[in-house]
Design a protein around this motif. Sequence first.
Motif, mmCIF file in Angstrom:
data_model
loop_
_atom_site.group_PDB
_atom_site.id
_atom_site.type_symbol
_atom_site.label_atom_id
_atom_site.label_comp_id
_atom_site.label_asym_id
_atom_site.label_seq_id
_atom_site.Cartn_x
_atom_site.Cartn_y
_atom_site.Cartn_z
ATOM 1 N N PHE A 130 0.813 -1.230 0.000
ATOM 2 C CA PHE A 130 0.000 0.000 0.000
ATOM 3 C C PHE A 130 0.838 1.269 0.000
ATOM 4 N N THR A 131 2.163 1.132 0.078
ATOM 5 C CA THR A 131 3.002 2.319 -0.082
ATOM 6 C C THR A 131 3.091 2.720 -1.563
ATOM 7 N N GLN A 132 2.682 1.824 -2.466
ATOM 8 C CA GLN A 132 2.837 2.057 -3.903
ATOM 9 C C GLN A 132 1.593 2.620 -4.586
ATOM 10 N N PHE A 133 0.418 2.382 -4.018
ATOM 11 C CA PHE A 133 -0.806 2.807 -4.700
ATOM 12 C C PHE A 133 -1.905 2.966 -3.662
ATOM 13 N N SER A 134 -2.987 3.640 -4.053
ATOM 14 C CA SER A 134 -4.076 3.847 -3.116
ATOM 15 C C SER A 134 -5.285 3.015 -3.522
ATOM 16 N N ALA A 135 -5.547 1.954 -2.769
ATOM 17 C CA ALA A 135 -6.720 1.113 -3.024
ATOM 18 C C ALA A 135 -7.997 1.939 -2.842
ATOM 19 N N LYS A 136 -7.938 2.873 -1.906
ATOM 20 C CA LYS A 136 -9.086 3.729 -1.627
ATOM 21 C C LYS A 136 -9.479 4.521 -2.872
ATOM 22 N N GLN A 137 -8.469 5.110 -3.535
ATOM 23 C CA GLN A 137 -8.764 5.909 -4.738
ATOM 24 C C GLN A 137 -9.329 5.067 -5.865
ATOM 25 N N LEU A 138 -9.031 3.764 -5.861
ATOM 26 C CA LEU A 138 -9.544 2.885 -6.909
ATOM 27 C C LEU A 138 -10.912 2.307 -6.536
ATOM 28 N N GLY A 139 -11.449 2.741 -5.390
ATOM 29 C CA GLY A 139 -12.818 2.355 -5.041
ATOM 30 C C GLY A 139 -12.948 1.177 -4.099
ATOM 31 N N VAL A 140 -11.821 0.694 -3.571
ATOM 32 C CA VAL A 140 -11.887 -0.437 -2.630
ATOM 33 C C VAL A 140 -12.459 0.060 -1.301
ATOM 34 N N ASP A 141 -13.398 -0.691 -0.741
ATOM 35 C CA ASP A 141 -14.004 -0.307 0.536
ATOM 36 C C ASP A 141 -13.234 -0.881 1.721
ATOM 37 N N VAL A 142 -12.821 -2.134 1.571
ATOM 38 C CA VAL A 142 -12.072 -2.797 2.639
ATOM 39 C C VAL A 142 -10.892 -3.524 2.004
ATOM 40 N N GLU A 143 -9.695 -3.202 2.509
ATOM 41 C CA GLU A 143 -8.481 -3.828 1.981
ATOM 42 C C GLU A 143 -8.024 -4.856 3.010
ATOM 43 N N VAL A 144 -7.675 -6.048 2.550
ATOM 44 C CA VAL A 144 -7.086 -7.042 3.463
ATOM 45 C C VAL A 144 -5.682 -7.372 2.973
#
Length: 393
Positions: free
Chosen positions: A185-199
């Motif tokens: 997650f230091t490389q990209f933002s899952a949040k910006q791509l629409g992910v609600d919950v990251e595991v």
Amino acid sequence: MRKTTIAIDTKLPRRDAFGAIAMPVYHTAAYEFETAKDMADAFCGRVLAPDYSRVMNPTVMHLEDTVKALTGATNVFAFCSGMAAITNALLVFVEQGKNIVTSNHLFGNTVALMNRTLTRFGVETRQIDLLDLDAVRNAIDEHTACLYLEIVTNPQLEVADLSALADIAHERGIPLIADTTVIPFTQFSAKQLGVDVEVVSSTKYISGGATSLGGLVIDYGTFPVVNQRIRFELLFNVGSYMSPHAAYMQSLGLETLDARYRVQAQNALTLTKKLKEVPEIVSVNYIGLEDNPFHELAVKQFGKTAGAMLTIDLADRKACFSFIDHLQLIRRATNLFDNKSLAIHPYSTIFGPFSGKQKAAMDVRDTTIRLSVGLEDVEDIFEDIVQAIRVES
Ligand SMILES: *Cc1c(COP(=O)(O)O)cnc(C)c1O
């Protein structure tokens, strides 16, 4: 501050009595309170203070706070393994009569969790081809609890189109849960791509030296039920919180994650380019290679680097076993993103318990070797691969 700095410099919530720079390991089960009221406030969640280490611990909270600062998450929960994180994230949403829509390409234990364990509790799993967006739309119905996927599947290395899949999930009011273990997650933002919950299985890149197991649920706050259920129900009742010692090891790992990752990703790219020139290797699969069908999507979502997991296909199973048996530097081990390079034949190991037919449906081939590229000099990794392929057995 940039992520590299945040990983190093997230402050402890309080100054340590001795000014310790590393977060001390609070190896304690319980905590003493000054007053009955303080105790009541902590136990009832009115004040966020540790009362019992099944639910909260300062060393674990420091890891959670650092990940929160790095990802912009609303809440981060650390568990004792990646599987514990995945289980807890799913337990937030599933119940009897509900279904999970997911990929036919999933980590072996995640498939087994869904198809074996959760099935016993009346939860159905619908495994489909996530490259077919119409199939995803058709699989979702009013009983669907969530859309679950891995950002890059293992060992097929199929990249999910996160924004497109998030749109489909959100049109139907369900969360997108994404396992992002293979690209930090230091490389990209899952949040910006629409992910609600990251595991995340923090056993992998974050621990780095393969020192400890761990898992993270990174909650972006779009579904408030995640915080309510994990913080006030599952941590108490399921009891799979991370241990303070593991959190200490993983906080140390997190400080060097980005520096290690950049070397490993560069090594993987250099290595795959060289492996393509080795005639005994039937194919090299790495999303960082420009001719890979997922390369463009991977760059768009994850940036310039493409992780340190790749696969090579050899002629047959015999060639794969001989290759693995003759490795001298690369370790014969499961796990990913250790500092050391690792090799495994997924068909006979991770996917060993599945039938040939099931493996065919998951595109897991008997000819594939999965490699996790470490921090060694890339020339040494390459030479070990070539000698192990060419040795007379
Ligand atoms: C390893 C892994 C897991 C499971 O994590 P553990 O920490 O081993 O429990 C889940 N998903 C992916 C993609 C993994 O690589």
